[in-house]
Design a protein around this motif. Sequence first.
Motif, PDB file in Angstrom:
ATOM      1  N   GLN A   1      47.068  52.148  68.270  1.00 29.88           N
ATOM      2  CA  GLN A   1      47.861  53.354  68.554  1.00 29.88           C
ATOM      3  C   GLN A   1      49.202  53.298  67.831  1.00 29.88           C
ATOM      4  OE1 GLN A   1      48.114  53.458  72.833  1.00 29.88           O
ATOM      5  NE2 GLN A   1      46.576  55.079  73.000  1.00 29.88           N
ATOM      6  N   ASP A   2      49.841  52.123  67.853  1.00 38.29           N
ATOM      7  CA  ASP A   2      51.177  52.020  67.271  1.00 38.29           C
ATOM      8  C   ASP A   2      51.134  51.890  65.750  1.00 38.29           C
ATOM      9  OD1 ASP A   2      52.261  52.214  69.732  1.00 38.29           O
ATOM     10  OD2 ASP A   2      52.503  50.051  70.030  1.00 38.29           O
TER      11      ASP A   2
ATOM     12  N   LEU B   1      44.962  55.988  62.648  1.00 41.17           N
ATOM     13  CA  LEU B   1      43.650  56.307  62.078  1.00 41.17           C
ATOM     14  C   LEU B   1      43.135  55.024  61.446  1.00 41.17           C
ATOM     15  CD1 LEU B   1      41.520  58.482  61.262  1.00 41.17           C
ATOM     16  CD2 LEU B   1      42.753  58.684  59.114  1.00 41.17           C
ATOM     17  N   HIS B   2      42.116  54.462  62.054  1.00 42.87           N
ATOM     18  CA  HIS B   2      41.639  53.150  61.639  1.00 42.87           C
ATOM     19  C   HIS B   2      40.214  53.274  61.105  1.00 42.87           C
ATOM     20  CE1 HIS B   2      40.596  48.869  61.982  1.00 42.87           C
ATOM     21  NE2 HIS B   2      39.553  49.221  62.707  1.00 42.87           N
ATOM     22  N   TRP B   3      39.950  52.661  59.948  1.00 41.17           N
ATOM     23  CA  TRP B   3      38.574  52.641  59.437  1.00 41.17           C
ATOM     24  C   TRP B   3      37.917  51.359  59.910  1.00 41.17           C
ATOM     25  CZ3 TRP B   3      34.799  55.524  57.673  1.00 41.17           C
ATOM     26  CH2 TRP B   3      33.694  54.907  57.084  1.00 41.17           C
ATOM     27  N   SER B   4      36.813  51.477  60.650  1.00 44.42           N
ATOM     28  CA  SER B   4      36.104  50.295  61.103  1.00 44.42           C
ATOM     29  C   SER B   4      34.949  50.004  60.158  1.00 44.42           C
ATOM     30  CB  SER B   4      35.557  50.501  62.521  1.00 44.42           C
ATOM     31  OG  SER B   4      34.510  49.583  62.751  1.00 44.42           O
ATOM     32  N   PRO B   5      35.035  48.885  59.410  1.00 46.14           N
ATOM     33  CA  PRO B   5      33.941  48.579  58.490  1.00 46.14           C
ATOM     34  C   PRO B   5      32.652  48.235  59.252  1.00 46.14           C
ATOM     35  CG  PRO B   5      35.730  46.942  58.322  1.00 46.14           C
ATOM     36  CD  PRO B   5      36.118  47.892  59.387  1.00 46.14           C
ATOM     37  N   VAL B   6      32.792  47.736  60.461  1.00 38.43           N
ATOM     38  CA  VAL B   6      31.601  47.382  61.249  1.00 38.43           C
ATOM     39  C   VAL B   6      30.843  48.644  61.659  1.00 38.43           C
ATOM     40  CG1 VAL B   6      30.772  46.236  63.349  1.00 38.43           C
ATOM     41  CG2 VAL B   6      32.780  45.340  62.128  1.00 38.43           C
TER      42      VAL B   6
ATOM     43  N   LYS C   1      31.413  51.570  60.368  1.00 38.66           N
ATOM     44  CA  LYS C   1      31.457  52.525  59.250  1.00 38.66           C
ATOM     45  C   LYS C   1      31.908  53.896  59.757  1.00 38.66           C
ATOM     46  CE  LYS C   1      27.904  50.264  56.462  1.00 38.66           C
ATOM     47  NZ  LYS C   1      27.431  49.300  57.483  1.00 38.66           N
ATOM     48  N   SER C   2      32.990  53.860  60.494  1.00 38.62           N
ATOM     49  CA  SER C   2      33.488  55.092  61.132  1.00 38.62           C
ATOM     50  C   SER C   2      35.004  55.040  61.250  1.00 38.62           C
ATOM     51  CB  SER C   2      32.938  55.209  62.563  1.00 38.62           C
ATOM     52  OG  SER C   2      31.548  55.129  62.589  1.00 38.62           O
ATOM     53  N   TRP C   3      35.591  56.228  61.383  1.00 36.72           N
ATOM     54  CA  TRP C   3      37.017  56.324  61.702  1.00 36.72           C
ATOM     55  C   TRP C   3      37.207  56.207  63.205  1.00 36.72           C
ATOM     56  CZ3 TRP C   3      40.230  56.059  57.733  1.00 36.72           C
ATOM     57  CH2 TRP C   3      39.830  56.554  56.488  1.00 36.72           C
ATOM     58  N   ILE C   4      38.317  55.554  63.590  1.00 39.58           N
ATOM     59  CA  ILE C   4      38.613  55.396  65.017  1.00 39.58           C
ATOM     60  C   ILE C   4      39.986  55.997  65.304  1.00 39.58           C
ATOM     61  CG2 ILE C   4      38.912  53.725  66.911  1.00 39.58           C
ATOM     62  CD1 ILE C   4      36.181  53.433  65.703  1.00 39.58           C
ATOM     63  N   LEU C   5      40.051  56.903  66.269  1.00 37.07           N
ATOM     64  CA  LEU C   5      41.329  57.503  66.674  1.00 37.07           C
ATOM     65  C   LEU C   5      41.644  57.120  68.112  1.00 37.07           C
ATOM     66  CD1 LEU C   5      40.677  60.953  65.072  1.00 37.07           C
ATOM     67  CD2 LEU C   5      42.664  59.535  64.551  1.00 37.07           C
ATOM     68  N   THR C   6      42.898  56.790  68.379  1.00 36.40           N
ATOM     69  CA  THR C   6      43.238  56.265  69.703  1.00 36.40           C
ATOM     70  C   THR C   6      44.416  56.968  70.384  1.00 36.40           C
ATOM     71  OG1 THR C   6      44.434  54.568  68.478  1.00 36.40           O
ATOM     72  CG2 THR C   6      42.328  53.915  69.437  1.00 36.40           C
ATOM     73  N   ARG C   7      45.181  57.802  69.613  1.00 35.73           N
ATOM     74  CA  ARG C   7      46.331  58.467  70.247  1.00 35.73           C
ATOM     75  C   ARG C   7      45.881  59.727  70.977  1.00 35.73           C
ATOM     76  NH1 ARG C   7      51.272  58.393  65.857  1.00 35.73           N
ATOM     77  NH2 ARG C   7      51.484  56.129  65.776  1.00 35.73           N
ATOM     78  N   TYR C   8      46.582  60.022  72.062  1.00 34.32           N
ATOM     79  CA  TYR C   8      46.244  61.175  72.903  1.00 34.32           C
ATOM     80  C   TYR C   8      46.144  62.468  72.084  1.00 34.32           C
ATOM     81  CZ  TYR C   8      46.521  64.455  76.819  1.00 34.32           C
ATOM     82  OH  TYR C   8      46.268  65.468  77.712  1.00 34.32           O
TER      83      TYR C   8
ATOM     84  N   ALA D   1      45.416  59.890  55.240  1.00 31.65           N
ATOM     85  CA  ALA D   1      44.128  59.491  54.661  1.00 31.65           C
ATOM     86  C   ALA D   1      43.217  60.718  54.558  1.00 31.65           C
ATOM     87  CB  ALA D   1      43.465  58.439  55.529  1.00 31.65           C
ATOM     88  N   THR D   2      42.178  60.587  53.742  1.00 29.98           N
ATOM     89  CA  THR D   2      41.239  61.698  53.601  1.00 29.98           C
ATOM     90  C   THR D   2      39.975  61.406  54.397  1.00 29.98           C
ATOM     91  OG1 THR D   2      42.078  62.018  51.374  1.00 29.98           O
ATOM     92  CG2 THR D   2      40.000  63.117  51.908  1.00 29.98           C
ATOM     93  N   LEU D   3      39.660  62.303  55.301  1.00 30.80           N
ATOM     94  CA  LEU D   3      38.398  62.185  56.043  1.00 30.80           C
ATOM     95  C   LEU D   3      37.381  63.031  55.301  1.00 30.80           C
ATOM     96  CD1 LEU D   3      40.697  61.610  58.207  1.00 30.80           C
ATOM     97  CD2 LEU D   3      38.959  62.160  59.891  1.00 30.80           C
ATOM     98  N   LYS D   4      36.335  62.360  54.800  1.00 32.36           N
ATOM     99  CA  LYS D   4      35.401  63.087  53.935  1.00 32.36           C
ATOM    100  C   LYS D   4      34.216  63.633  54.741  1.00 32.36           C
ATOM    101  CE  LYS D   4      36.232  60.234  49.860  1.00 32.36           C
ATOM    102  NZ  LYS D   4      36.318  58.900  50.461  1.00 32.36           N
ATOM    103  N   GLU D   5      33.740  64.767  54.279  1.00 30.42           N
ATOM    104  CA  GLU D   5      32.589  65.408  54.919  1.00 30.42           C
ATOM    105  C   GLU D   5      31.471  64.386  55.127  1.00 30.42           C
ATOM    106  OE1 GLU D   5      31.235  68.935  52.862  1.00 30.42           O
ATOM    107  OE2 GLU D   5      29.284  68.760  53.851  1.00 30.42           O
ATOM    108  N   GLY D   6      30.909  64.348  56.293  1.00 26.76           N
ATOM    109  CA  GLY D   6      29.788  63.450  56.571  1.00 26.76           C
ATOM    110  C   GLY D   6      30.208  62.127  57.201  1.00 26.76           C
ATOM    111  N   GLU D   7      31.514  61.789  57.154  1.00 25.38           N
ATOM    112  CA  GLU D   7      31.925  60.519  57.758  1.00 25.38           C
ATOM    113  C   GLU D   7      31.991  60.641  59.285  1.00 25.38           C
ATOM    114  OE1 GLU D   7      34.571  58.523  54.161  1.00 25.38           O
ATOM    115  OE2 GLU D   7      35.610  59.731  55.656  1.00 25.38           O
ATOM    116  N   ARG D   8      31.746  59.503  59.926  1.00 28.36           N
ATOM    117  CA  ARG D   8      31.735  59.525  61.396  1.00 28.36           C
ATOM    118  C   ARG D   8      33.114  59.227  61.976  1.00 28.36           C
ATOM    119  NH1 ARG D   8      27.043  56.018  63.914  1.00 28.36           N
ATOM    120  NH2 ARG D   8      28.053  54.480  62.584  1.00 28.36           N
ATOM    121  N   VAL D   9      33.376  59.847  63.119  1.00 27.46           N
ATOM    122  CA  VAL D   9      34.664  59.649  63.796  1.00 27.46           C
ATOM    123  C   VAL D   9      34.402  59.346  65.271  1.00 27.46           C
ATOM    124  CG1 VAL D   9      36.846  60.770  64.440  1.00 27.46           C
ATOM    125  CG2 VAL D   9      35.760  61.348  62.267  1.00 27.46           C
ATOM    126  N   PHE D  10      35.075  58.330  65.779  1.00 33.62           N
ATOM    127  CA  PHE D  10      35.055  58.096  67.229  1.00 33.62           C
ATOM    128  C   PHE D  10      36.462  58.344  67.768  1.00 33.62           C
ATOM    129  CE2 PHE D  10      31.330  55.591  66.016  1.00 33.62           C
ATOM    130  CZ  PHE D  10      30.410  56.055  66.955  1.00 33.62           C
TER     131      PHE D  10
END
Length: 389
Positions: free
Chosen positions: A4-5, A9-14, A16-23, A294-303
């Motif tokens: 969060q701090d 916007l974190h890319w998780s290689p495990v 293969k997705s973006w991770i968002l944590t802020r409210y 960062a650029t979030l590209k079409e088709g990428e996964r987000v959690f």
Amino acid sequence: RRLQDAEPLHWSPVLKSWILTRYDDVKQVALNRDMSPDRLTPFFKTLPDAQRSILQEVIRYLNLWLVFRDPPEHTRLRRLLQAAFTPRAIEGLRPNIASLVEELLDRLEERSKTQGRVDLIADFAMLLPALVIMDMLGVPRDKLADIKAWSDDMVVFIGSARGVPDKYERARHGAQQMSGFFRGLIAERRAEPREDFISALIAARDETAADGPERLSEDELVATCMLLLFAGHETTTNLIGNAALMLMRNPEQREKLQARPDLIVGAVEEFLRYDGPSNSLARVVATTHEMHGATLKEGERVFAMLNAANRDPRQFEDADRLDIERSPNRHLTFGQGIHFCLGATLARNEGQLAINGLLERFPHMRPAEDEPEQWMDALIMRGMRRLPV
Ligand code: HEM
């Protein structure tokens, strides 16, 4: 908190997705039309033909779940479901939930007297939501074991379990059995409607549709029954299990609630915030766009991590403190926007009645000292497999 701090916007290689944590970001994901909930279509495209054909029977129904659909399909399905999910219909279930809670607590008391110890998940938290949703749909209670077996078969696929042999065959088998069962039940209710939810779904009409009144097709009815069973079950089990553990670990909050059971409405909101049952929203980027540089590209996964957002100090004062009287409490546990949980009121009612019932009947309940609780290893869900008390 570190993400969060330092890396909102974190890319998780495990994963293969973006991770968002802020409210604010998590909320935006739910509201943003650049993010689609349809993660099935891209996934199925990656499957080899042989696997896709095994899964045909599963895909057929999952594709009709409104939770995976974007407008305009979502809008149509949501209107039709809402015609059956009226506040009156949901409130009407409350007395039934209350008597189920009493019945299950009687059994739990019996068991704890003879065994001294019970598993709060298997012996209570799992049974209540399953029976509530079955009663609501009009599924006979003696079908519980079958329904559980079919769901378990389908879950190996939906939960994308690794290392389960023949998981696609099992998923197909589960989907065939469950859809066949609901198809039969729907035919019975068509012939003889009752006061249950399936009859209401069959009768549901959307009078606002441009091309004349709309109804749910046969496949949509089957798919919706299956969805309700899944959506309404494990989440609510986790709410009850997590809440019970939170209270056992926070004796001062527990005593407050025991002294003032009328605080239960706000208390359940705090349980949903503090350690909520659904850990994340899953989305796929529908239109390439920028976020946090960062650029979030079409088709990428987000959690979008709901439980992280619910502990974000940017939104909640003293976010890591359990406070059953917290106000305001704008947690994101039921999602936001057009996909906001259709079963939120039902889940809240179940949580309120179950927790107050447990506290009243077992005022001295405590975790088993020599057998710790077992948490699920899952990204989407946050709950326990076992909670010995
Ligand atoms: C949607 C959470 C109980 C039915 C959702 C969503 C969340 C959620 C986060 C939004 C998903 C997204 O945006 O991708 C929960 C939690 C529950 C719960 C935490 C229990 C504590 C229930 C129950 C039912 C239900 C009891 C039904 C009986 C649904 C349905 C949707 C949904 C049909 C899809 C709505 C749509 O896409 O328009 N739920 N849920 N849920 N939930 Fe729940």
